[in-house]
Motif scaffolding. Sequence first.
Motif, PDB file in Angstrom:
ATOM      1  N   PRO A 137       0.974  -1.217  -0.028  1.00 23.99           N
ATOM      2  CA  PRO A 137       0.099  -0.039  -0.022  1.00 23.99           C
ATOM      3  C   PRO A 137       0.673   1.171   0.049  1.00 23.99           C
ATOM      4  O   PRO A 137       1.905   1.325   0.815  1.00 23.99           O
ATOM      5  N   GLY A 138       0.534   2.136  -0.978  1.00 22.40           N
ATOM      6  CA  GLY A 138       1.226   3.320  -0.954  1.00 22.40           C
ATOM      7  C   GLY A 138       2.313   3.709  -2.079  1.00 22.40           C
ATOM      8  O   GLY A 138       2.761   4.555  -2.333  1.00 22.40           O
ATOM      9  N   GLU A 139       2.580   2.348  -2.523  1.00 22.88           N
ATOM     10  CA  GLU A 139       3.516   2.543  -3.631  1.00 22.88           C
ATOM     11  C   GLU A 139       2.829   2.850  -5.064  1.00 22.88           C
ATOM     12  O   GLU A 139       1.409   2.931  -4.989  1.00 22.88           O
ATOM     13  N   THR A 140       3.499   3.285  -5.902  1.00 23.27           N
ATOM     14  CA  THR A 140       2.922   3.883  -7.252  1.00 23.27           C
ATOM     15  C   THR A 140       3.213   2.662  -8.254  1.00 23.27           C
ATOM     16  O   THR A 140       4.276   2.215  -8.511  1.00 23.27           O
ATOM     17  N   LEU A 141       2.118   2.278  -8.892  1.00 23.22           N
ATOM     18  CA  LEU A 141       2.009   1.389  -9.824  1.00 23.22           C
ATOM     19  C   LEU A 141       1.673   2.093 -11.219  1.00 23.22           C
ATOM     20  O   LEU A 141       0.846   2.629 -11.518  1.00 23.22           O
ATOM     21  N   LEU A 193       5.683   9.195 -21.893  1.00 25.00           N
ATOM     22  CA  LEU A 193       5.554   8.362 -20.991  1.00 25.00           C
ATOM     23  C   LEU A 193       6.760   8.432 -19.736  1.00 25.00           C
ATOM     24  O   LEU A 193       6.180   8.805 -18.566  1.00 25.00           O
ATOM     25  N   ARG A 194       7.952   8.602 -20.350  1.00 29.63           N
ATOM     26  CA  ARG A 194       8.928   8.663 -19.234  1.00 29.63           C
ATOM     27  C   ARG A 194       8.715  10.105 -18.545  1.00 29.63           C
ATOM     28  O   ARG A 194       8.687  10.039 -17.253  1.00 29.63           O
ATOM     29  N   ALA A 195       8.518  11.088 -19.286  1.00 34.47           N
ATOM     30  CA  ALA A 195       8.625  12.455 -18.699  1.00 34.47           C
ATOM     31  C   ALA A 195       7.343  12.509 -17.550  1.00 34.47           C
ATOM     32  O   ALA A 195       7.484  13.096 -16.629  1.00 34.47           O
ATOM     33  N   ARG A 196       6.334  12.074 -18.286  1.00 26.91           N
ATOM     34  CA  ARG A 196       4.793  12.279 -17.262  1.00 26.91           C
ATOM     35  C   ARG A 196       5.053  11.396 -15.974  1.00 26.91           C
ATOM     36  O   ARG A 196       4.585  11.935 -15.084  1.00 26.91           O
ATOM     37  N   LEU A 200       5.349  12.545 -11.928  1.00 25.04           N
ATOM     38  CA  LEU A 200       4.485  12.044 -10.775  1.00 25.04           C
ATOM     39  C   LEU A 200       5.150  11.330  -9.942  1.00 25.04           C
ATOM     40  O   LEU A 200       4.683  10.812  -9.034  1.00 25.04           O
ATOM     41  N   GLY A 201       6.509  11.507 -10.075  1.00 24.92           N
ATOM     42  CA  GLY A 201       7.483  10.993  -8.871  1.00 24.92           C
ATOM     43  C   GLY A 201       7.947   9.315  -8.986  1.00 24.92           C
ATOM     44  O   GLY A 201       8.752   9.176  -8.294  1.00 24.92           O
ATOM     45  N   GLY A 202       7.664   8.943 -10.547  1.00 21.74           N
ATOM     46  CA  GLY A 202       8.298   7.518 -10.787  1.00 21.74           C
ATOM     47  C   GLY A 202       7.415   6.579 -10.272  1.00 21.74           C
ATOM     48  O   GLY A 202       6.544   6.724  -9.551  1.00 21.74           O
ATOM     49  N   ALA A 203       7.868   5.264 -10.831  1.00 24.84           N
ATOM     50  CA  ALA A 203       7.019   4.186 -10.532  1.00 24.84           C
ATOM     51  C   ALA A 203       7.736   3.288  -9.594  1.00 24.84           C
ATOM     52  O   ALA A 203       8.954   2.886  -9.629  1.00 24.84           O
ATOM     53  N   ASP A 204       7.034   2.530  -8.833  1.00 26.36           N
ATOM     54  CA  ASP A 204       7.574   1.267  -7.895  1.00 26.36           C
ATOM     55  C   ASP A 204       7.521  -0.041  -8.530  1.00 26.36           C
ATOM     56  O   ASP A 204       8.406  -0.853  -8.218  1.00 26.36           O
ATOM     57  N   VAL A 205       6.209  -0.073  -9.433  1.00 21.74           N
ATOM     58  CA  VAL A 205       6.153  -1.248  -9.829  1.00 21.74           C
ATOM     59  C   VAL A 205       5.370  -0.950 -11.305  1.00 21.74           C
ATOM     60  O   VAL A 205       4.698   0.096 -11.301  1.00 21.74           O
ATOM     61  N   VAL A 206       6.186  -1.494 -12.292  1.00 26.57           N
ATOM     62  CA  VAL A 206       5.565  -1.331 -13.646  1.00 26.57           C
ATOM     63  C   VAL A 206       4.820  -2.883 -14.138  1.00 26.57           C
ATOM     64  O   VAL A 206       5.447  -3.755 -13.835  1.00 26.57           O
ATOM     65  N   TYR A 207       3.722  -2.504 -14.481  1.00 23.37           N
ATOM     66  CA  TYR A 207       2.958  -3.765 -15.215  1.00 23.37           C
ATOM     67  C   TYR A 207       2.810  -3.347 -16.632  1.00 23.37           C
ATOM     68  O   TYR A 207       1.901  -2.651 -17.063  1.00 23.37           O
ATOM     69  N   ASP A 208       3.703  -3.985 -17.467  1.00 13.98           N
ATOM     70  CA  ASP A 208       3.794  -3.690 -19.053  1.00 13.98           C
ATOM     71  C   ASP A 208       3.189  -4.853 -19.980  1.00 13.98           C
ATOM     72  O   ASP A 208       3.709  -5.801 -19.828  1.00 13.98           O
ATOM     73  N   ALA A 209       1.979  -4.367 -20.173  1.00 15.70           N
ATOM     74  CA  ALA A 209       1.304  -5.517 -21.427  1.00 15.70           C
ATOM     75  C   ALA A 209       1.729  -5.067 -22.743  1.00 15.70           C
ATOM     76  O   ALA A 209       1.112  -5.739 -23.810  1.00 15.70           O
ATOM     77  N   PHE A 219      10.663   1.591 -18.013  1.00 16.80           N
ATOM     78  CA  PHE A 219      11.840   1.101 -17.811  1.00 16.80           C
ATOM     79  C   PHE A 219      12.756   2.347 -17.178  1.00 16.80           C
ATOM     80  O   PHE A 219      13.251   2.520 -16.030  1.00 16.80           O
ATOM     81  N   ARG A 220      12.678   3.566 -17.769  1.00 16.57           N
ATOM     82  CA  ARG A 220      13.400   4.739 -17.500  1.00 16.57           C
ATOM     83  C   ARG A 220      12.745   5.481 -16.538  1.00 16.57           C
ATOM     84  O   ARG A 220      13.485   6.513 -16.017  1.00 16.57           O
ATOM     85  N   ALA A 221      11.486   5.121 -16.079  1.00 14.63           N
ATOM     86  CA  ALA A 221      10.980   5.815 -15.399  1.00 14.63           C
ATOM     87  C   ALA A 221      10.542   5.450 -13.826  1.00 14.63           C
ATOM     88  O   ALA A 221       9.768   5.863 -13.179  1.00 14.63           O
ATOM     89  N   CYS A 222      11.440   4.482 -13.572  1.00 15.94           N
ATOM     90  CA  CYS A 222      11.364   3.710 -12.380  1.00 15.94           C
ATOM     91  C   CYS A 222      12.297   4.516 -11.230  1.00 15.94           C
ATOM     92  O   CYS A 222      13.085   5.155 -11.575  1.00 15.94           O
ATOM     93  N   ARG A 223      11.542   4.136 -10.063  1.00 13.10           N
ATOM     94  CA  ARG A 223      12.405   4.761  -9.105  1.00 13.10           C
ATOM     95  C   ARG A 223      13.302   3.790  -8.482  1.00 13.10           C
ATOM     96  O   ARG A 223      13.235   2.560  -8.973  1.00 13.10           O
ATOM     97  N   PRO A 224      14.275   3.905  -7.835  1.00 16.39           N
ATOM     98  CA  PRO A 224      15.319   2.888  -7.348  1.00 16.39           C
ATOM     99  C   PRO A 224      14.647   1.754  -6.513  1.00 16.39           C
ATOM    100  O   PRO A 224      13.571   1.954  -6.084  1.00 16.39           O
ATOM    101  N   GLU A 225      14.925   0.596  -6.730  1.00 12.76           N
ATOM    102  CA  GLU A 225      14.430  -0.613  -6.249  1.00 12.76           C
ATOM    103  C   GLU A 225      12.776  -0.767  -6.800  1.00 12.76           C
ATOM    104  O   GLU A 225      12.304  -1.707  -6.229  1.00 12.76           O
ATOM    105  N   ALA A 226      12.646  -0.544  -7.911  1.00 16.88           N
ATOM    106  CA  ALA A 226      11.501  -0.739  -8.678  1.00 16.88           C
ATOM    107  C   ALA A 226      11.440  -2.206  -9.257  1.00 16.88           C
ATOM    108  O   ALA A 226      12.427  -2.550  -9.295  1.00 16.88           O
ATOM    109  N   ARG A 227       9.961  -2.667  -9.108  1.00 16.05           N
ATOM    110  CA  ARG A 227      10.003  -4.182  -9.874  1.00 16.05           C
ATOM    111  C   ARG A 227       9.093  -3.910 -11.207  1.00 16.05           C
ATOM    112  O   ARG A 227       8.105  -3.195 -11.048  1.00 16.05           O
TER     113      ARG A 227
END
Length: 318
Positions: A137-141, A193-196, A200-209, A219-227
């Motif tokens: 909870p609280g992470e960015t997806l 996508l990367r800039a936007r 918003l602060g970057g992504a903690d989890v990326v779910y890419d279809a 990939f380039r918009a991830c925070r450190p330790e993102a999955r």
Amino acid sequence: MRAFRVSRPNATPELTRIETPEPGPGQIRVAIRACGLNFADLLMIKGTYQDTPEAPFTLGMEVSGVVDSVGPGVEGLRPGDRVAVYAGQGGLADFGVFEATRVVRIPDSMNFEDAAAFQIAHGTSHIALDHRAKMQPGETLLVTGAAGGVGLSAVQIGKLMGATVIAQARGRDKLEVARAAGADHLIDAEEDLRARVLELGGADVVYDAVGGDTWTAAFRACRPEARLLPIGFASGEVPQIPANHLLVKNLTVIGFYIGGYLKFRPDVVRSSFETLIGWITEGRLKPHVSHVLPLERAGEGLGLLRSRKATGKVIITP
């Protein structure tokens, strides 16, 4: 009985009549009430899906219906039971014979369309985000292809799990579908996508279809330790992952394929389905179904997937 069949790779499927099958040991026969269509059905027609059956075969991976007959050795199921089945094939027909181990009973309050719509899309998203990515909870997806069957389910489940959800899709209409499913932020596929996402602060989890350039931008918009979860490749391009970039930001790429879990950890799939059925019957989750068509129009339903004109799920009702 009627069945929507593939006679050989790349052949146009046809509705034909075949003998009604009898259940063998450990199997049940289901009078099918609804069947969900999937992008994988299109790959099976071409013979390129990783689990394509040997032709001829009947399409239809996820079904719901009523148990019609029970084979020897089956316990806990009987004729008249309402069930959902992750079948893998055989769902676009009047009847289907399936392994009892793939069957989950559904409550009377759950309609057959929802029972056929949730299995692969919502099962994939729930297991991927919870069991594999261990999203908190609280992470960015970030969800790409967020108006498709799998992507939209990730938006819904991400919100249920307490994430801030960024949804990317093509066009205002599809983005509004994602918003209605709970997305907090919307990004059109035409935007950077990367800039936007970084705004918003970057992504903690990326779910890419989607894959391709979309994966690269995410990939380039991830925070450190993102999955990152490469769920599908609707763009047609399987991304190549630069391992040196993984090191710099301490990123983790997580492989996941729900069909594989049926073979080595079916308990994970069953547990997920039971959780999802509970959420649906409690009113916390509602699969989005954009089209419900009769079996005679199954080819039209596949065309909706092929042209990406569907949002959420297309359901066929024999």
